[in-house]
Design a protein around this motif. Sequence first.
Motif, PDB file in Angstrom:
ATOM      1  N   ARG A   1       3.161   0.935  -2.502  1.00  0.00           N
ATOM      2  CA  ARG A   1       2.010   1.707  -2.995  1.00  0.00           C
ATOM      3  C   ARG A   1       1.994   3.108  -2.406  1.00  0.00           C
ATOM      4  O   ARG A   1       1.755   4.093  -3.115  1.00  0.00           O
ATOM      5  CB  ARG A   1       0.731   0.958  -2.645  1.00  0.00           C
ATOM      6  CG  ARG A   1      -0.493   1.563  -3.214  1.00  0.00           C
ATOM      7  CD  ARG A   1      -1.692   0.694  -2.928  1.00  0.00           C
ATOM      8  NE  ARG A   1      -2.878   1.431  -3.268  1.00  0.00           N
ATOM      9  CZ  ARG A   1      -4.029   1.259  -2.693  1.00  0.00           C
ATOM     10  NH1 ARG A   1      -4.161   0.355  -1.751  1.00  0.00           N
ATOM     11  NH2 ARG A   1      -5.067   1.967  -3.054  1.00  0.00           N
TER      12      ARG A   1
ATOM     13  N   LEU B   1       5.299  10.060  -6.859  1.00  0.00           N
ATOM     14  CA  LEU B   1       5.161  10.153  -8.316  1.00  0.00           C
ATOM     15  C   LEU B   1       4.268  11.283  -8.708  1.00  0.00           C
ATOM     16  O   LEU B   1       3.455  11.789  -8.146  1.00  0.00           O
ATOM     17  CB  LEU B   1       4.615   8.852  -8.892  1.00  0.00           C
ATOM     18  CG  LEU B   1       5.618   7.799  -9.244  1.00  0.00           C
ATOM     19  CD1 LEU B   1       4.928   6.611  -9.910  1.00  0.00           C
ATOM     20  CD2 LEU B   1       6.701   8.293 -10.166  1.00  0.00           C
TER      21      LEU B   1
ATOM     22  N   ILE C   1      -0.515   3.083 -11.694  1.00  0.00           N
ATOM     23  CA  ILE C   1       0.341   2.322 -10.774  1.00  0.00           C
ATOM     24  C   ILE C   1      -0.379   2.078  -9.449  1.00  0.00           C
ATOM     25  O   ILE C   1      -0.315   0.971  -8.891  1.00  0.00           O
ATOM     26  CB  ILE C   1       1.677   3.049 -10.542  1.00  0.00           C
ATOM     27  CG1 ILE C   1       2.486   3.100 -11.830  1.00  0.00           C
ATOM     28  CG2 ILE C   1       2.489   2.413  -9.427  1.00  0.00           C
ATOM     29  CD1 ILE C   1       2.951   1.751 -12.310  1.00  0.00           C
ATOM     30  N   ASN C   2      -1.085   3.081  -8.959  1.00  0.00           N
ATOM     31  CA  ASN C   2      -1.813   2.938  -7.700  1.00  0.00           C
ATOM     32  C   ASN C   2      -2.870   1.833  -7.813  1.00  0.00           C
ATOM     33  O   ASN C   2      -2.970   0.971  -6.934  1.00  0.00           O
ATOM     34  CB  ASN C   2      -2.455   4.266  -7.316  1.00  0.00           C
ATOM     35  CG  ASN C   2      -3.113   4.211  -5.960  1.00  0.00           C
ATOM     36  OD1 ASN C   2      -2.759   3.407  -5.112  1.00  0.00           O
ATOM     37  ND2 ASN C   2      -4.083   5.072  -5.751  1.00  0.00           N
TER      38      ASN C   2
ATOM     39  N   LYS D   1       0.516   7.741 -12.461  1.00  0.00           N
ATOM     40  CA  LYS D   1       0.438   7.585 -11.007  1.00  0.00           C
ATOM     41  C   LYS D   1      -0.831   6.824 -10.605  1.00  0.00           C
ATOM     42  O   LYS D   1      -0.781   5.908  -9.784  1.00  0.00           O
ATOM     43  CB  LYS D   1       0.469   8.964 -10.361  1.00  0.00           C
ATOM     44  CG  LYS D   1       0.377   8.979  -8.882  1.00  0.00           C
ATOM     45  CD  LYS D   1       0.435  10.413  -8.384  1.00  0.00           C
ATOM     46  CE  LYS D   1       0.263  10.518  -6.917  1.00  0.00           C
ATOM     47  NZ  LYS D   1       0.335  11.894  -6.432  1.00  0.00           N
TER      48      LYS D   1
ATOM     49  N   VAL E   1       4.805   5.158  -4.002  1.00  0.00           N
ATOM     50  CA  VAL E   1       4.492   5.518  -5.388  1.00  0.00           C
ATOM     51  C   VAL E   1       3.491   6.676  -5.430  1.00  0.00           C
ATOM     52  O   VAL E   1       3.663   7.637  -6.171  1.00  0.00           O
ATOM     53  CB  VAL E   1       3.963   4.297  -6.173  1.00  0.00           C
ATOM     54  CG1 VAL E   1       3.296   4.714  -7.467  1.00  0.00           C
ATOM     55  CG2 VAL E   1       5.089   3.324  -6.435  1.00  0.00           C
TER      56      VAL E   1
END
Length: 77
Positions: A70, A77, A7-8, A4, A73
Amino acid sequence: MTFKIFINYTLSFIMWLVIGRAILSLFTKDPGNPVYGIFLKATEPIYKVTRKIFPKGTTIFIIIFIVIVRILVVKYL
């Protein structure tokens, strides 16, 4: 580092690249300029994908799309 967070940070980096390209395009649009060329090469794949989603979209649509993705996610997530 969790998935997480990765991805951020990745989406955040992409968002700042697109913003940087938008700001640089106010001053120069010469692909021969090394700084603009780096931003152009880094962001063009992102632009190609988002142009399929927003055919007449501008950079602001791309930034809004990245911010929404964003947020989703990070939230789910």
